[in-house]
Design an enzyme around this catalytic site. Structure first.
Site, short mmCIF file in Angstrom:
data_model
loop_
_atom_site.label_atom_id
_atom_site.label_comp_id
_atom_site.label_asym_id
_atom_site.label_seq_id
_atom_site.Cartn_x
_atom_site.Cartn_y
_atom_site.Cartn_z
N ALA A 4 0.62 -2.73 0.15
CA ALA A 4 -0.31 -3.01 -0.95
C ALA A 4 -1.70 -3.38 -0.42
CB ALA A 4 0.25 -4.12 -1.83
N HIS A 5 -2.59 -3.63 -1.36
CA HIS A 5 -4.00 -3.90 -1.04
C HIS A 5 -4.16 -5.17 -0.20
CE1 HIS A 5 -4.24 -7.10 -4.12
NE2 HIS A 5 -3.46 -6.30 -4.83
#
Length: 259
Positions: free
Chosen positions: A219-220
């Protein structure tokens, strides 16, 4: 200016102010935009569409047919944007009927001996390091950087938006802009269909020597430390930081915002 020692097929369409150096070969059904420089011993094959003000260095091969045994000679393209630099002996294969084209965005740098396979999509402002291989169907979104000596396997997605949404007072979600990027350092291997999201701000970082198996979700704003290995189907939530030389098994879930 076209050198007499270069071969240019009569069916190629070459714009004004294009320089083609000696011993280069331009095939039929090629279009080259104005201001582009083609170095010596470059081969540009059928279906190439090259934008303006590009620089293609000696030994590069653009729009060769795919290394795919299912390819049956169908019409397909290699589309290269404006202001792209392709260094020595880099190779970019044209698309197949699955997607129809291989695409390189504007302002990209493809370093020496890198390979971009068929049906890949490379966004604007992307850097791909030397000796790196991008396998078929991979997508690298704009502003991302991939280091040298990396192997990016088929259908990987690098730099898609992170999963960022914010609810209002009525519980209706709105998307939070994801304006960061992804940085892949040198000697990284990424398995097929793995996805690495761009940062909300700053960078999602995969450090040198990391080995990622197939179908991993990162994820980010995640940071994965040097020489860490992660097995298939693991998911790592946003803003988590993993250290150096870690080993993570398959189907592991790691929550966000931990170190």
């Amino acid at each position: 200016m076209n050198q007499p020692l270069a071969y240019i097929h009569p069916g190629a369409k070459i714009a004004t102010n294009v320089v083609i150096e000696p011993f280069s070969t331009i095939h039929n059904d090629v279009k080259i935009g104005s201001g582009t420089w083609i170095g010596s011993n470059v081969t540009i094959m059928e279906g190439a569409r090259i934008g303006k003000n590009c620089r293609i260095f000696p030994g590069a091969v653009i729009s060769a047919i795919p290394q795919d045994l299912k390819f049956e000679g169908e019409d397909s393209l290699t589309v290269i944007g404006d202001n792209v630099t392709i260094r020595e002996c880099a190779t970019i294969n044209r698309g197949t009927k699955a997607y129809g084209k291989t695409q390189i965005g504007n302002n990209c740098l493809i370093m020496a001996t890198a390979h971009v396979a068929h049906d890949c999509v490379i966004g604007d402002n992307v850097i791909i390091g030397d000796h790196t291989t991008i396998f078929a169907g991979t997508k690298i979104y704009s502003d991302c950087c991939v280091g040298s000596h990396c192997n990016i396997d088929a259908s990987v997605v690098i730099g898609a938006d992170g999963f960022g949404f914010s609810p209002d007072e009525n519980g209706v979600y709105s998307k939070v802009p994801q304006i960061g990027n992804v940085i892949i350092e040198d000697h990284v291997d990424i398995g097929a269909a793995t996805t690495i999201d761009r940062a909300t701000l700053g960078s999602t970082i995969i450090k040198k020597g990391v080995k990622l198996d197939n179908q991993i979700q990162i994820a980010h704003n995640v940071v994965i430390g040097e020489h860490t290995v992660i097995a298939a189907q693991t998911g790592i939530a946003g803003s988590t930081k993993i250290g150096k030389y870690c080993q993570i098994g398959g189907q592991v879930g790691i929550v966000g915002h931990i170190t």
